[in-house]
Design a protein around this motif. Structure first.
Motif, PDB file in Angstrom:
ATOM      1  N   SER A  66      -6.438   2.236 -11.231  1.00  0.00           N
ATOM      2  CA  SER A  66      -6.382   1.091 -12.156  1.00  0.00           C
ATOM      3  C   SER A  66      -5.464  -0.008 -11.638  1.00  0.00           C
ATOM      4  CB  SER A  66      -5.948   1.522 -13.556  1.00  0.00           C
ATOM      5  OG  SER A  66      -6.848   2.455 -14.069  1.00  0.00           O
ATOM      6  N   GLN A  67      -5.351  -0.131 -10.350  1.00  0.00           N
ATOM      7  CA  GLN A  67      -4.593  -1.218  -9.739  1.00  0.00           C
ATOM      8  C   GLN A  67      -5.638  -2.203  -9.235  1.00  0.00           C
ATOM      9  OE1 GLN A  67      -0.619   1.153  -8.332  1.00  0.00           O
ATOM     10  NE2 GLN A  67      -2.039   0.699  -6.740  1.00  0.00           N
ATOM     11  N   SER A  68      -5.708  -3.365  -9.873  1.00  0.00           N
ATOM     12  CA  SER A  68      -6.762  -4.338  -9.591  1.00  0.00           C
ATOM     13  C   SER A  68      -8.132  -3.666  -9.749  1.00  0.00           C
ATOM     14  CB  SER A  68      -6.601  -4.937  -8.196  1.00  0.00           C
ATOM     15  OG  SER A  68      -5.341  -5.551  -8.068  1.00  0.00           O
ATOM     16  N   ASP A  69      -8.249  -2.816 -10.780  1.00  0.00           N
ATOM     17  CA  ASP A  69      -9.487  -2.095 -11.103  1.00  0.00           C
ATOM     18  C   ASP A  69      -9.980  -1.220  -9.956  1.00  0.00           C
ATOM     19  OD1 ASP A  69      -9.609  -3.119 -13.704  1.00  0.00           O
ATOM     20  OD2 ASP A  69     -10.574  -4.947 -12.993  1.00  0.00           O
ATOM     21  N   ASP A  70      -9.075  -0.624  -9.218  1.00  0.00           N
ATOM     22  CA  ASP A  70      -9.449   0.216  -8.080  1.00  0.00           C
ATOM     23  C   ASP A  70      -8.309   1.191  -7.783  1.00  0.00           C
ATOM     24  OD1 ASP A  70     -10.997   1.127  -6.007  1.00  0.00           O
ATOM     25  OD2 ASP A  70     -11.059  -0.776  -4.929  1.00  0.00           O
ATOM     26  N   VAL A  71      -8.553   2.131  -6.911  1.00  0.00           N
ATOM     27  CA  VAL A  71      -7.490   3.002  -6.393  1.00  0.00           C
ATOM     28  C   VAL A  71      -6.990   2.329  -5.124  1.00  0.00           C
ATOM     29  CG1 VAL A  71      -6.934   5.259  -5.444  1.00  0.00           C
ATOM     30  CG2 VAL A  71      -8.532   5.077  -7.360  1.00  0.00           C
ATOM     31  N   THR A  72      -5.733   1.896  -5.130  1.00  0.00           N
ATOM     32  CA  THR A  72      -5.185   1.128  -4.017  1.00  0.00           C
ATOM     33  C   THR A  72      -3.715   1.471  -3.799  1.00  0.00           C
ATOM     34  OG1 THR A  72      -4.436  -0.670  -5.448  1.00  0.00           O
ATOM     35  CG2 THR A  72      -6.666  -0.868  -4.558  1.00  0.00           C
ATOM     36  N   ILE A  73      -3.196   0.944  -2.711  1.00  0.00           N
ATOM     37  CA  ILE A  73      -1.749   0.919  -2.502  1.00  0.00           C
ATOM     38  C   ILE A  73      -1.339  -0.517  -2.796  1.00  0.00           C
ATOM     39  CG2 ILE A  73       0.145   1.120  -0.850  1.00  0.00           C
ATOM     40  CD1 ILE A  73      -1.552   3.261   0.586  1.00  0.00           C
ATOM     41  N   THR A  74      -0.478  -0.678  -3.788  1.00  0.00           N
ATOM     42  CA  THR A  74      -0.091  -1.994  -4.275  1.00  0.00           C
ATOM     43  C   THR A  74       1.418  -2.151  -4.202  1.00  0.00           C
ATOM     44  OG1 THR A  74      -1.965  -1.990  -5.793  1.00  0.00           O
ATOM     45  CG2 THR A  74      -0.197  -3.526  -6.292  1.00  0.00           C
ATOM     46  N   ARG A  75       1.889  -3.347  -3.886  1.00  0.00           N
ATOM     47  CA  ARG A  75       3.323  -3.640  -3.885  1.00  0.00           C
ATOM     48  C   ARG A  75       3.739  -4.013  -5.297  1.00  0.00           C
ATOM     49  NH1 ARG A  75       4.752  -8.214  -0.915  1.00  0.00           N
ATOM     50  NH2 ARG A  75       6.854  -7.420  -0.739  1.00  0.00           N
ATOM     51  N   ILE A  76       4.711  -3.275  -5.860  1.00  0.00           N
ATOM     52  CA  ILE A  76       5.205  -3.538  -7.212  1.00  0.00           C
ATOM     53  C   ILE A  76       6.716  -3.663  -7.157  1.00  0.00           C
ATOM     54  CG2 ILE A  76       5.345  -2.695  -9.586  1.00  0.00           C
ATOM     55  CD1 ILE A  76       2.771  -1.131  -9.105  1.00  0.00           C
ATOM     56  N   ALA A  77       7.243  -4.757  -7.697  1.00  0.00           N
ATOM     57  CA  ALA A  77       8.684  -5.008  -7.678  1.00  0.00           C
ATOM     58  C   ALA A  77       9.432  -3.952  -8.489  1.00  0.00           C
ATOM     59  CB  ALA A  77       8.977  -6.398  -8.225  1.00  0.00           C
ATOM     60  N   PRO A  78      10.562  -3.440  -7.982  1.00  0.00           N
ATOM     61  CA  PRO A  78      11.317  -2.402  -8.681  1.00  0.00           C
ATOM     62  C   PRO A  78      11.803  -2.816 -10.063  1.00  0.00           C
ATOM     63  CG  PRO A  78      12.147  -2.667  -6.458  1.00  0.00           C
ATOM     64  CD  PRO A  78      11.154  -3.758  -6.698  1.00  0.00           C
ATOM     65  N   GLY A  79      12.031  -4.083 -10.301  1.00  0.00           N
ATOM     66  CA  GLY A  79      12.518  -4.546 -11.602  1.00  0.00           C
ATOM     67  C   GLY A  79      11.563  -4.257 -12.741  1.00  0.00           C
TER      68      GLY A  79
END
Length: 113
Positions: A66-79
């Motif tokens: 469910s990351q951009s409607d897909d299974v992906t590796i996404t960069r997410i800010a720690p905050g």
């Protein structure tokens, strides 16, 4: 996340379809490393859960569905993390577990957490 844990022979968090329940799973860690589960806040009390792949200076690299409607590796800010290193997929840290430094490439996610 529950399917991944179950197929790996690991325990599953209670109420696994509610992402924030994974923050109660396993034991907290001082720093994210391979084998960690990361839990993120979303608006109105919901959340997002993914597996730690690595990090750069600005963000975690998170494998999730469910990351951009897909299974992906996404960069997410720690905050955006409810508890940046909210859970562990095992009660015992594997010998191979360690923080992984990656290049900061690609845009930061704005819709996952």
């Amino acid at each position: 996340m529950a399917v991944v844990a179950k197929r790996a022979g690991k325990p599953v968090a209670e109420g696994p379809l509610w992402a924030r329940n994974w923050a109660k799973f396993g034991k907290a860690a001082d720093r994210a490393q391979l084998d960690d589960i990361l839990v993120f806040h979303r608006a109105r009390g919901s959340g997002h859960v993914g597996l730690y792949v690595g990090e750069d200076y600005f963000a975690f690299h998170v494998l999730g569905g469910s990351q951009s409607d897909d299974v992906t590796i996404t960069r997410i800010a720690p905050g955006t993390a409810a508890s940046p290193f909210a859970g562990r997929s095992t009660g015992k840290t594997p010998v191979t577990a360690k923080p992984v430094q990656l290049a900061a490439s690609g845009a930061l996610s704005t819709n996952e957490a």
